[in-house]
Design a protein around this motif. Structure first.
Motif, short mmCIF file in Angstrom:
data_model
loop_
_atom_site.label_atom_id
_atom_site.label_comp_id
_atom_site.label_asym_id
_atom_site.label_seq_id
_atom_site.Cartn_x
_atom_site.Cartn_y
_atom_site.Cartn_z
N VAL A 164 0.84 -1.21 0.00
CA VAL A 164 0.00 0.00 0.00
C VAL A 164 0.87 1.25 0.00
CG1 VAL A 164 -1.63 1.36 1.37
CG2 VAL A 164 -2.00 -1.09 1.06
N GLY A 165 1.90 1.27 0.84
CA GLY A 165 2.78 2.44 0.90
C GLY A 165 3.49 2.69 -0.41
N GLY A 166 3.86 1.61 -1.11
CA GLY A 166 4.61 1.75 -2.35
C GLY A 166 3.77 1.99 -3.58
N THR A 167 2.44 1.76 -3.48
CA THR A 167 1.60 1.90 -4.67
C THR A 167 0.53 2.98 -4.56
OG1 THR A 167 0.07 0.18 -3.91
CG2 THR A 167 1.90 -0.53 -5.29
N GLY A 196 4.33 5.79 2.71
CA GLY A 196 3.19 5.19 3.37
C GLY A 196 2.72 6.04 4.54
N LEU A 197 3.64 6.71 5.23
CA LEU A 197 3.28 7.58 6.34
C LEU A 197 2.66 8.89 5.86
CD1 LEU A 197 6.43 7.13 8.63
CD2 LEU A 197 4.20 6.05 8.87
N ILE A 198 3.05 9.35 4.67
CA ILE A 198 2.47 10.57 4.10
C ILE A 198 1.00 10.35 3.75
CG2 ILE A 198 2.52 12.12 2.10
CD1 ILE A 198 5.54 11.71 2.00
N LEU A 199 0.66 9.15 3.31
CA LEU A 199 -0.69 8.86 2.84
C LEU A 199 -1.77 9.23 3.85
CD1 LEU A 199 -2.65 7.63 0.77
CD2 LEU A 199 -2.11 5.36 1.70
N MET A 258 -1.70 1.07 10.04
CA MET A 258 -0.56 0.43 9.38
C MET A 258 0.70 1.28 9.53
SD MET A 258 -2.09 -1.44 5.97
CE MET A 258 -2.43 0.10 5.13
N GLY A 259 0.53 2.61 9.45
CA GLY A 259 1.67 3.50 9.62
C GLY A 259 2.25 3.42 11.02
#
Length: 432
Positions: free
Chosen positions: A213-216, A371-374, A416-417
């Protein structure tokens, strides 16, 4: 001009003045390129060299059970992109400006995070382009990275860069899908088992889902398609249906690309062939393609990896540059935006040439960082949707079901973060 120059000229014999319907059709046709470009920019940005390597690695580790992680990533993608596309296009504002209109200064913070994450990821994208050209043509990987960066710069130096970008990402996107489907068919994966474990996995691994999720979906990828769609001019509440259709098509293209790549690798793994995952230099995706098709497979993999890399370079640079407009309105569009995009690629290329390929620690950290920015960006957008519809969205009545989906996705990404932040910094030796 003189007044006579504005006088309507008589129509030549046999020709009729275009009707309102004709003009509407012509306008719609002229907007088709940016809309398709937005769909493929979003999709190809989500399928970069990091995602391809992660897919091969996790498929080798989890087998068919990895299909469940792909499904979850697509569902989160669905909730995120439908909300982001709608809010940005209803207001006609880019994410940074929209965030600032709701919470002063939040757009600047979001822009800094997106630009830093996009820059670091772009170094890896350029490195991936070098590795792809090395596999495809046998040239030195560093020279391949240089050529990839220079080609991306050349694309944005055209005055009509937007049109060129649309064509490049569509052609390469279709090529990636076609070649991957071919390899997936030849590798003969256990489709039935993959379909079953898409919904009922034998193994459940939340760390894998967090990484995918973080990478896509994280970082600049969240906003790539929506920002490009603004260039179509089809903004405002009256175009909500068109926006919804475009975002859904983008998610569909992304989902197909992810799942087909997974099936291509799964066919090799299910055959009993073990992929080498023992070192950072290992290239499990390239190994899988080589096992299926021999030397031809390596060449095909090289093209797919290079296409994924250069389209990600384009997506990361363009989207990151669009966030710079919160600092200077002169960068909001046209030639200044193109030059800012070129500068972004130049900086990424210089860093790549100085350090070679991006260190593994940096790539892992940046993947987690995006992923943390999301959830940070999502929280701002959910705040707008729930509490600022009247002023920020101009009174547009936002669908409650869409806000509920977006809020659930936001809560999940925060969770998740929170589970990922300690391991990420520990990997860099900064935390426990």
């Amino acid at each position: 001009m003189s007044d006579t120059q504005h006088t309507a000229q008589p129509q030549p014999a046999g020709e009729q003045e275009p009707t309102g319907a004709d003009r509407a059709k012509a306008f719609a046709k002229s907007r088709r390129g940016p809309i398709l470009g937005a769909i493929f920019l979003m999709a190809t940005s989500a399928i970069g060299p990091g995602f391809i390597t992660q897919t091969a690695t996790f498929t080798a580790q989890l087998g068919a059970a990895f299909a469940f992680a792909i499904l979850v990533s697509i569902l989160i993608d669905l909730a995120v992109q439908m909300n982001i596309w709608r809010m940005i296009t209803v207001t006609g504002k880019r994410a940074g400006d929209l965030a600032n209109s709701a919470l002063r200064g939040s757009g600047h913070v979001l822009a800094v995070l997106i630009i830093i994450g996009g820059l670091a990821f772009n170094i890896g994208n350029i490195a991936g382009g070098g590795l792809g050209l090395n596999a495809m043509l046998g040239i030195d990987a560093k020279i391949g990275g240089l050529l990839t960066g220079l080609l991306a710069i050349g694309i944005f130096l055209f005055k009509k860069a937007g049109r060129v970008v649309d064509i490049v990402v569509m052609v390469l996107g279709v090529g990636m899908i076609a070649m991957t489907i071919y390899v997936a068919i030849v590798s003969n994966p256990p489709v039935g088992d993959a379909l079953r474990q898409t919904f009922l996995p034998d193994t459940l691994n939340f760390a894998t889902i967090t990484t995918i999720v973080g990478g896509t979906v994280g970082g600049y990828i969240t906003y790539a398609g929506a920002h490009r769609y603004l260039e179509s001019g089809l903004t405002g509440p009256e175009h909500v249906k068109d926006v919804h259709r475009a975002s859904m098509n983008g998610i569909l293209v992304t989902g197909v690309m992810r799942y087909v790549l997974f099936l291509a690798i799964l066919g090799v793994v299910a055959s009993g062939v073990a992929l080498d995952l023992s070192s950072q230099a290992a290239n499990p995706a390239g190994q899988a393609f080589g096992i299926v098709l021999g030397e031809a497979g390596i060449r095909i993999f090289g093209f797919i990896f290079w296409a994924a890399s250069i389209t990600s370079v384009i997506g990361a640079a363009y989207t990151s540059a669009t966030f710079m407009s919160v600092f200077s309105k002169r960068l909001s569009g046209g030639w200044p935006l193109q030059l800012a995009t070129v500068a972004f690629i130049v900086v990424s290329l210089i860093v790549y040439l100085l350090i070679g390929t991006a260190p593994a620690a940096l790539l892992v950290f940046v993947g987690g960082f995006n992923g943390l920015i999301l959830p940070i960006g999502l929280t701002i957008f959910m705040y707008i949707g729930w509490f600022r519809q009247r002023d920020v969205l101009g009174g547009y009545r936002y669908p409650v079901w869409l806000l509920v989906l977006g809020t659930l996705a936001t809560a999940l990404t925060w969770y998740m973060g929170s589970q990922s932040v300690v391991p990420i910094f520990a990997f860099l030796g900064v935390g426990a």
